[in-house]
Write a protein that holds these residues in place. Structure first.
Motif, PDB file in Angstrom:
ATOM      1  N   LEU A   1      15.387  -6.062   0.660  1.00  0.00           N
ATOM      2  CA  LEU A   1      15.023  -6.301   2.057  1.00  0.00           C
ATOM      3  C   LEU A   1      13.772  -5.533   2.461  1.00  0.00           C
ATOM      4  CD1 LEU A   1      18.488  -6.362   3.848  1.00  0.00           C
ATOM      5  CD2 LEU A   1      16.993  -8.266   3.281  1.00  0.00           C
ATOM      6  N   VAL A   2      13.558  -4.366   1.876  1.00  0.00           N
ATOM      7  CA  VAL A   2      12.436  -3.543   2.345  1.00  0.00           C
ATOM      8  C   VAL A   2      11.172  -3.737   1.521  1.00  0.00           C
ATOM      9  CG1 VAL A   2      13.973  -1.774   3.238  1.00  0.00           C
ATOM     10  CG2 VAL A   2      13.030  -1.530   0.951  1.00  0.00           C
ATOM     11  N   LEU A   3      11.150  -4.756   0.669  1.00  0.00           N
ATOM     12  CA  LEU A   3       9.983  -4.927  -0.196  1.00  0.00           C
ATOM     13  C   LEU A   3       8.674  -4.947   0.576  1.00  0.00           C
ATOM     14  CD1 LEU A   3      11.061  -7.535  -2.857  1.00  0.00           C
ATOM     15  CD2 LEU A   3      10.341  -5.186  -3.213  1.00  0.00           C
ATOM     16  N   ARG A   4       8.679  -5.576   1.735  1.00  0.00           N
ATOM     17  CA  ARG A   4       7.424  -5.736   2.468  1.00  0.00           C
ATOM     18  C   ARG A   4       7.157  -4.587   3.437  1.00  0.00           C
ATOM     19  NH1 ARG A   4       6.602 -10.843   5.640  1.00  0.00           N
ATOM     20  NH2 ARG A   4       8.705 -10.426   6.353  1.00  0.00           N
ATOM     21  N   LEU A   5       8.110  -3.682   3.599  1.00  0.00           N
ATOM     22  CA  LEU A   5       7.965  -2.672   4.646  1.00  0.00           C
ATOM     23  C   LEU A   5       7.340  -1.393   4.090  1.00  0.00           C
ATOM     24  CD1 LEU A   5      11.426  -3.086   6.374  1.00  0.00           C
ATOM     25  CD2 LEU A   5       9.259  -4.060   7.057  1.00  0.00           C
ATOM     26  N   ARG A   6       6.359  -0.865   4.848  1.00  0.00           N
ATOM     27  CA  ARG A   6       5.695   0.368   4.417  1.00  0.00           C
ATOM     28  C   ARG A   6       6.041   1.521   5.349  1.00  0.00           C
ATOM     29  NH1 ARG A   6       1.332  -1.783   1.213  1.00  0.00           N
ATOM     30  NH2 ARG A   6       2.536  -3.213  -0.039  1.00  0.00           N
ATOM     31  N   SER A   7       5.863   2.692   4.874  1.00  0.00           N
ATOM     32  CA  SER A   7       6.138   3.993   5.516  1.00  0.00           C
ATOM     33  C   SER A   7       6.961   3.942   6.809  1.00  0.00           C
ATOM     34  CB  SER A   7       4.843   4.771   5.701  1.00  0.00           C
ATOM     35  OG  SER A   7       4.015   4.154   6.634  1.00  0.00           O
ATOM     36  N   THR A   8       6.320   3.892   7.972  1.00  0.00           N
ATOM     37  CA  THR A   8       7.059   4.007   9.231  1.00  0.00           C
ATOM     38  C   THR A   8       8.099   2.896   9.373  1.00  0.00           C
ATOM     39  OG1 THR A   8       5.100   4.919  10.235  1.00  0.00           O
ATOM     40  CG2 THR A   8       6.802   4.155  11.713  1.00  0.00           C
TER      41      THR A   8
ATOM     42  N   VAL B   1      -4.366  15.808   4.492  1.00  0.00           N
ATOM     43  CA  VAL B   1      -3.055  15.410   4.009  1.00  0.00           C
ATOM     44  C   VAL B   1      -3.192  14.153   3.167  1.00  0.00           C
ATOM     45  CG1 VAL B   1      -0.775  14.668   4.727  1.00  0.00           C
ATOM     46  CG2 VAL B   1      -1.987  16.370   6.048  1.00  0.00           C
ATOM     47  N   GLU B   2      -2.492  14.129   2.042  1.00  0.00           N
ATOM     48  CA  GLU B   2      -2.640  13.012   1.120  1.00  0.00           C
ATOM     49  C   GLU B   2      -2.099  11.704   1.685  1.00  0.00           C
ATOM     50  OE1 GLU B   2      -3.309  12.474  -2.295  1.00  0.00           O
ATOM     51  OE2 GLU B   2      -4.370  14.362  -2.592  1.00  0.00           O
ATOM     52  N   ARG B   3      -0.878  11.761   2.192  1.00  0.00           N
ATOM     53  CA  ARG B   3      -0.265  10.535   2.684  1.00  0.00           C
ATOM     54  C   ARG B   3       0.113  10.733   4.142  1.00  0.00           C
ATOM     55  NH1 ARG B   3       2.132   7.339  -1.145  1.00  0.00           N
ATOM     56  NH2 ARG B   3       4.144   7.295  -0.142  1.00  0.00           N
ATOM     57  N   PRO B   4      -0.834  10.493   5.042  1.00  0.00           N
ATOM     58  CA  PRO B   4      -0.603  10.829   6.447  1.00  0.00           C
ATOM     59  C   PRO B   4       0.608  10.133   7.040  1.00  0.00           C
ATOM     60  CG  PRO B   4      -2.717   9.704   6.132  1.00  0.00           C
ATOM     61  CD  PRO B   4      -2.166   9.945   4.787  1.00  0.00           C
ATOM     62  N   GLY B   5       0.851   8.884   6.647  1.00  0.00           N
ATOM     63  CA  GLY B   5       1.989   8.168   7.227  1.00  0.00           C
ATOM     64  C   GLY B   5       3.298   8.891   6.976  1.00  0.00           C
TER      65      GLY B   5
ATOM     66  N   ALA C   1       8.777   7.571  -6.084  1.00  0.00           N
ATOM     67  CA  ALA C   1       8.457   6.168  -5.812  1.00  0.00           C
ATOM     68  C   ALA C   1       7.818   5.976  -4.444  1.00  0.00           C
ATOM     69  CB  ALA C   1       9.717   5.317  -5.926  1.00  0.00           C
ATOM     70  N   GLY C   2       7.784   7.041  -3.631  1.00  0.00           N
ATOM     71  CA  GLY C   2       7.118   6.924  -2.335  1.00  0.00           C
ATOM     72  C   GLY C   2       7.889   6.130  -1.294  1.00  0.00           C
ATOM     73  N   GLN C   3       9.180   5.915  -1.502  1.00  0.00           N
ATOM     74  CA  GLN C   3       9.972   5.146  -0.532  1.00  0.00           C
ATOM     75  C   GLN C   3      10.744   6.122   0.354  1.00  0.00           C
ATOM     76  OE1 GLN C   3       9.531   1.756  -0.723  1.00  0.00           O
ATOM     77  NE2 GLN C   3       8.087   2.405  -2.296  1.00  0.00           N
TER      78      GLN C   3
END
Ligand code: ATP
Ligand code: MG
Lengths: 408, 400, 253
Positions: B157-164, A191-195, B57-59
């Motif tokens: 606000l979410v600039l620093r937050l990633r995926s989960t 999977v490319e992006r697991p998260g 954008a992956g958000q």
């Protein structure tokens, strides 16, 4: 009415100094050539708790970060706000009645322990797979449903322990199969992006399970009968009836809640023993520390991932089975349970089991205070889901990795 | 003819068909089908703008329905609490504009029999005072702007937050908003919901035909216009530096920043733009449906949008829009329950179970969705052949 | 003329001091090697120069502008480009699109097609022009390294930092990278090369920096540095013939 301005002025005071502490403290540490990590949080809480004096002392001495410099002011802030609240609304039950406060407190602790049972599973999964299971609440719901159907529909009169066992086995199996089929490709780099994949796929499972249960069971609330009755005892310390236990004539705890809480504590102990005393547990911890190293040491990391996910889901199912005798049960109960677990896991520091326990207690107490003390009960009740979420968003903004660092 | 032209021609044909559809469709279920189309456009806007946010954008934000609700509630609050009078009430909060007074009503709640300030003032107002409701389009505009403001805020606000962590934060945001709307009954009427006027409260006369305010024609075209507008904006944007940069951001934020991409600006921009689109869709749809309740903020509503985008193809705006439309129609058509022997299969629920299964299987086995690969097959025609041809032509190949 | 001034950079992670009072200057189109054992702080130093990390203390000036407080995207525009130790091609973007990102970031008013010619030249130079419409993920590891180098050419910075460009690279590809380094250097850019491969470093660089667990212990002509007793003690002398396997352990981020 003019009393309430006392509360809001205090709140404003706390917020302003907190914000100043948050903004300025890291700069001062930077200028002093000291480690800046965590100092924003420390400054914010010390500012909120002690105002300008605390900040001045902090800025003069710039002590290096210790957990107690956050915990102590945190508790003081809560204390100050409660005091202001008491002054603002002097006729509130929370202020006038000691026994009401005691019973709210005890019930908050009990429900908090129950919540932490819910969150133990999601924490276990996070610490090993590194993902948050968005279907956690649905496992909880399914566990409760299985226990209910065992005791009330399929085998009335069956030993409740069997029902609980069935709930555990059922949720364990669902978790096992799901992990094998849908999460496995994450670890193999397929999977490319697991998260993001993990978020969406567990979300999809939540959607599926919720509607599956609704389609098969229907949308009417159900509730299991009490699993067992207390023996009738009466003495100076406490007295019992079949359905509850009352301490000092003041604090009464319903039977199902107490049993659920006891099971929660037992589970925490069992889980810790399992993780620290058995080979499998040690292997699990090894995987959570360092996947590659564990694999090199001959541990089947794939198997460990599956085991962790299934065990975590089983813990959710177990808490559902315990709580189906406390709350009325719907296919939608999982949603609230999920969001509560999210709050707890963030509060408790993403992946720390004792942290999850403390987080659960905190949420329980928050909610008890919120529902018991805020005037205008219907409004307060509508805000219940928000209390935890406000805490969650604030913590993520202040410290994106949760309150207590990562440890298992 | 080149394969790449086929989807474009098909697209133009589809748009033309959608424009003339209300006039060529004459079956008895006209109203129902029109309703489906309006809802389909609504979800298509949400799914495609979410795919810009999440796919491009992956958000992976779960606050999209919250932005939608902000648009709808802004429009509803505007419609419920703002009036224009030809004379002052001397009771309400009011501002004089020219010879008129802009009056803001005080909220009185849902159950109380208390009168609001205007009703009290009515008794003393001079005879012949005109009380009117200002154009609903200002409310729609206000909703869009409010969505943009909140999008901007959340983006920062979410600039620093990633995926989960981003997912958890945005869920928190949506839940807080839902709780607030449910709890502030005095203003929002809580679960009872706020009512909105139809898009054209006095009906509309076009080319000699008069359409009543409940006719589906106006909301159909309003939603269609908004849908096409959003699509045009998004397709235009994805062809520019904006599209390039947000995709770079999705792939690797640090690498993009190291190559000079202002990651902060583009992240906030993509949140703002998509939030505005969601809000616009919400405001128009609210006016069409006529009532809005906090339940549109339930996380399950959000999962519907996510599922549509994922099944269509998260990384393609057109595919997720088409996916949304097809899924909406499928869900409606699968609604008919049936019996197998003595067992009644309640399709209103089983269709969603089925849908959940499709979502999971798509994620697992067709990561690009079910529709995007088809579009891709047309658009990227010839790439593989080209590579092979060049590789044979150029023997010096750098690889390890 | 390019001028980079690094003054007393210190970096702590929690209690761990990773860089300690590192200072050096780069004047003009120099070719500099930066070496040091694993964990010496080379990548951390690169991240600080590039703006991805803030130093705990110290300052960095590029062409007279202070860049240590700038975010990475401004540092990039100010004229400092870098590659990553673990390749970071944009995997779901085509090779050409990968190249357009820095070009457009640098020129606010330009469009993609303005750079088509330049991008094709770059790809031809790197011998991956036949892959121009392939997605980044379809490229081999080595090709992705070349792509990263190509992106830097499009950014056109004054100083380039290459974090282990030769790790896991076939000799044929190594030649292309050599050619690349000489070319950008002739174009007037300063190049800092981080590598564990001593032969390459001694062939390429005219000046050598040695980092040893946070301290810059040597700075000067490679031949002289090579015989510096502190360097030998700290680094070179210990396992001189270990370079071969050092190449492989590069994915520890
Ligand atoms: N974000 C971080 N947090 C904590 N410690 C870090 C962080 N980044 C790097 N370190 C530590 O800093 C030290 C230096 O790391 P760095 O990556 O700069 O070494 P390096 O010289 O590039 O090594 P290598 O040759 O292996 O690439 C290491 O001990 C590493 O563990
Ligand atoms: Mg390194």
């Amino acid at each position: 009415m003019e009393y309430s301005s006392i509360f809001f002025l205090t709140l404003l005071w706390v917020l302003v100094w907190g914000a100043i502490g948050l903004a300025v403290t890291p700069r001062i540490y930077l200028r002093r050539d000291k480690d800046v990590s965590q100092t924003g949080l420390m400054g914010a809480l010390i500012g909120a708790a002690f105002g300008p004096i605390g900040l001045a002392i902090l800025w003069v001495f710039t002590p290096s970060y210790k957990t107690r410099w956050v915990l102590l002011p945190g508790i003081i802030v809560i204390f100050i706000l409660s005091l202001a609240f008491a002054r603002a609304d002097p006729n509130n039950l929370c202020v006038t009645s000691g026994s009401f406060v005691a019973s709210q407190l005890v019930n908050g602790i009990i429900i908090g322990i129950i919540y932490s049972l819910m969150a133990l599973g999601i924490t276990l999964i996070f610490s090993i797979l590194g993902i948050v299971s968005f279907a956690h609440g649905e496992f909880y719901m399914v566990g409760g449903m299985i226990a209910y159907f065992m005791t009330a529909r399929w085998f009335p009169g069956v030993n409740p322990l069997l029902a609980i066992l069935a709930a555990c086995v059922g949720t364990f199996l669902i978790g096992y199969v799901f992990e094998r089929l849908f999460l496995q490709p994450m670890h193999t780099g397929e999977v490319e992006r697991p998260g993001e994949y993990a978020i969406l796929i567990t979300f999809g499972l939540a959607f599926f399970l919720q509607y599956f249960v609704q389609a098969t069971v229907g949308a009417n609330p159900v509730k299991a009968t009490r699993y067992f009755d207390f023996p009738i005892v009466e003495n100076a310390l406490f007295q019992t009836s079949k359905g509850s236990i009352t301490f000092f004539d003041a604090v009464s705890i319903p039977n199902p809640r107490l049993t659920a809480a006891v099971v929660a504590v037992l589970m925490l102990v069992v889980l810790l023993l399992f993780l620290y005393r058995t080979w499998t547990g040690k292997a699990l911890r090894a995987v959570s520390e360092d996947k590659q190293a564990a694999a090199v040491a001959g541990i089947n990391t794939e198997g460990m991932n599956t085991l962790a996910f299934a065990l975590g889901s089983m813990l959710a199912g177990l808490s559902g089975a315990m709580l189906v005798q406390v709350f009325s049960w719907l296919p939608q109960v999982g949603t609230i349970a999920s969001s509560r677990s999210f709050v707890i896991i963030v509060l408790g520091g993403m992946g720390s089991l004792p942290g999850a326990f403390i987080g659960g207690l905190m949420v329980g107490l928050f909610e008890a205070a919120g529902t018991g003390c805020i005037p205008d009960p219907t409004r307060a009740a509508s805000y219940i889901p928000a209390y935890g979420m406000i805490v969650l968003t604030l913590i993520l903004l202040l410290k994106p990795t949760g309150l207590f660092g990562k440890e298992l | 003819m080149n394969r790449q032209w086929i989807p474009r021609i098909a697209g133009i044909l589809a748009v033309v068909l959608l424009f003339i559809f209300p006039f060529i469709y004459g079956r008895a279920d006209y109203d129902f089908i029109m309703h489906l189309w309006i809802t389909a456009f609504f979800f298509a806007i949400l799914a495609s703008s979410w795919s810009l946010l999440a796919g491009y954008a992956g958000q992976f934000s779960f606050a999209h329905m919250a932005f939608m609700a902000i648009g709808a509630y802004t429009a509803a609050l505007y419609g419920n609490y703002i009036r224009i009078l030809s004379a002052p009430t001397n009771l309400c909060t009011e501002y004089q504009i020219g010879g008129r007074w802009l009056v803001i009503l005080n909220p009185v709640g849902v159950t109380s029999s208390a009168k609001d300030c205007l009703e009290i003032a009515k008794e003393s107002l001079p005879v012949g005072t005109i009380i009117s409701q200002p154009s609903i389009w200002w409310g729609v505009l206000g909703g869009v702007l409010m969505g943009g403001i909140f999008g901007l805020l959340v983006g920062y606000l979410v600039l620093r937050l990633r995926s989960t962590y981003l997912a958890l934060f945005t869920i928190g945001f949506a839940e807080i908003l839902r709780a607030a709307i449910s709890a502030e009954i005095a203003i929002t009427q809580g679960q009872a919901g706020l009512e909105l006027l139809p898009l054209f409260p006095r009906g509309l006369t076009l080319f000699g035909n008069t359409y009543s305010s409940t006719d589906k024609l106006m909301p159909y075209y309003a939603m269609l216009f908004l849908f096409l507008l959003c699509m045009a904006i998004m397709l235009r944007l994805t062809g520019t530096r904006f599209g390039l940069f947000i995709r770079a951001l999705r792939e690797d934020e640090e690498a993009a920043a190291a190559l000079g991409v202002n990651v902060v600006r583009y992240k906030v921009m993509v949140f703002t733009i998509t939030a505005m689109m969601a809000a616009a869709a919400g405001a128009i749809f609210g006016h069409y449906i006529g009532i809005i309740t906090p339940n549109i903020l339930l996380i399950l509503q959000m999962s519907l949008v996510i599922a549509m985008a994922v099944i269509g193809g998260l990384e393609s705006i057109v595919a997720s829009a088409i996916g949304a439309i097809i899924i909406l129609f499928m869900l409606e058509l699968l609604r008919n329950s049936f019996d197998i022997g003595p067992v009644r299969v309640d399709m209103t629920l089983w269709r969603l179970v089925f849908f959940g299964a499709v979502l999971m299987l798509t994620l697992r086995f067709r990561r690009n969705g079910l529709i995007a690969p088809i579009l891709d097959w047309f658009n990227r025609a010839g790439v593989a052949e080209e590579t092979v041809a060049k590789r044979q032509a150029a023997p010096t190949e750098g690889s390890d | 003329m390019t001028e980079l001034r690094v003054n007393n950079i210190t970096k702590n992670f929690g209690g761990l001091q990773v860089l300690h009072n590192v200072s050096f200057e780069v004047n003009g189109p120099e070719l500099i090697g930066l070496i040091g054992p694993n964990g010496a702080g080379k990548t951390t130093l690169t991240n600080i120069l590039d703006g991805a990390l803030n130093p705990t203390s110290g300052t960095v000036y590029l062409n007279g502008r202070r860049i240590d407080a700038m975010p990475p995207y401004e540092v990039a525009k100010a004229g400092l480009g870098r590659t990553f130790q673990v390749t970071r091609a944009f995997r779901r973007m085509t090779v050409l699109e990968n190249l357009y990102v820095p070009a457009l970031a640098l020129h606010p008013a330009a469009r993609q097609r303005d750079f088509e010619g330049k991008a094709m030249d770059v790809l031809e130079f790197l011998t991956i022009d036949h892959l121009r419409n392939e997605y980044g993920r379809a490229l081999s590891g080595g090709q992705q390294k070349l792509l990263e180098l190509g992106r830097l050419l499009m950014l056109d910075p004054d100083i380039i930092i290459l974090d282990e460009p030769f790790a896991g690279v076939h000799p044929k590809l190594m030649e292309i990278i050599y050619k690349y380094i000489y070319k950008v250097n002739e174009d007037g850019k300063a190049v800092i090369i981080i590598s564990h491969d001593m032969d390459t470093i001694f062939t390429l660089s005219k000046r050598l920096l040695v980092l040893n667990y946070g301290d810059l212990i040597a700075d000067g002509d490679p031949e002289i540095v090579k015989n510096d007793p502190t360097v030998i003690e700290a680094y070179l002398g210990v396992d001189e013939d270990d370079d071969s396997y050092d190449d492989e352990e590069d994915d520890d981020e």
